[in-house]
Design an enzyme around this catalytic site. Structure first.
Site, PDB file in Angstrom:
ATOM      1  N   ASP A  11       7.620 -38.380   1.776  1.00  0.00           N
ATOM      2  CA  ASP A  11       7.847 -37.754   0.482  1.00  0.00           C
ATOM      3  C   ASP A  11       9.303 -38.074   0.098  1.00  0.00           C
ATOM      4  O   ASP A  11      10.089 -38.531   0.940  1.00  0.00           O
ATOM      5  CB  ASP A  11       7.627 -36.241   0.655  1.00  0.00           C
ATOM      6  N   ASP A  13      11.528 -36.002  -2.753  1.00  0.00           N
ATOM      7  CA  ASP A  13      12.304 -34.785  -3.036  1.00  0.00           C
ATOM      8  C   ASP A  13      12.274 -33.807  -1.863  1.00  0.00           C
ATOM      9  O   ASP A  13      11.199 -33.441  -1.376  1.00  0.00           O
ATOM     10  CB  ASP A  13      11.742 -34.065  -4.276  1.00  0.00           C
TER      11      ASP A  13
END
Ligand SMILES: [Mg+2]
Length: 164
Positions: A11, A13
């Site tokens: 991922d 963020d």
């Protein structure tokens, strides 16, 4: 030799950097003369400190790396990967809104790697739940990626393989 995943997926963020690229910073980004990455307001934008080492380590181990992000700020996210000089580590980038099941189905199609041979690092429980149902080993992280988190994840992967 411990069994390693055939694809490591990250991922963005709160996994590679400590902010939401669509909310907390203002694209477009640029590199200033002192080498720091800044947003359009001049705000300094940083990675979690060990992220380059984490990606380097996977490269040394021969584990390909991909990004899976559901941000709506697609251009800004890609720009940050470029400015942080991380693009070279990512064999694939799936960056667009929606359930990460789509991101992983596309990664599976593009790489030919089965879900059981992937490892996924994400800070959000909903993504862990969605992607976990596919059979991907998901590591729920806190405080961003670090070398320790990577080592623990790889160990969990190895142990999960031994059970089967
Ligand atoms: Mg996240």
């Amino acid at each position: 030799m411990a069994r390693l995943p055939k694809l490591a997926v990250f991922d963005l963020d709160y996994t590679l950097w400590p902010f939401w690229v669509d909310t907390h910073v203002d694209p477009p980004f640029h590199k200033s003369s002192d080498g720091t990455v800044r947003d359009s307001r001049g705000q300094n934008v940083r990675l979690y400190p060990e992220v380059p080492k984490v990606l380097e380590r996977l490269q040394d181990l021969g584990v390909p790396v991909a990004a899976a992000s559901r941000t709506g700020e697609i251009e800004g996210a890609n720009q940050l990967l470029e400015l942080f000089d991380l693009v070279r580590y990512f064999a694939h980038r799936e960056i667009y809104p929606g359930s990460k099941v789509t991101h992983f189905e596309r990664l599976q199609q593009k790489t030919g790697v089965s879900f059981a041979q992937m490892i996924f690092f994400d800070d959000e429980k909903r993504n862990i739940v969605d992607v976990g149902k596919l059979g991907v080993l998901c590591i729920h992280i806190q405080n961003g990626m670090s070398l320790q988190t990577l080592a623990q994840g790889l160990e969990t992967f190895t142990n999960s393989q031994a059970e089967h």
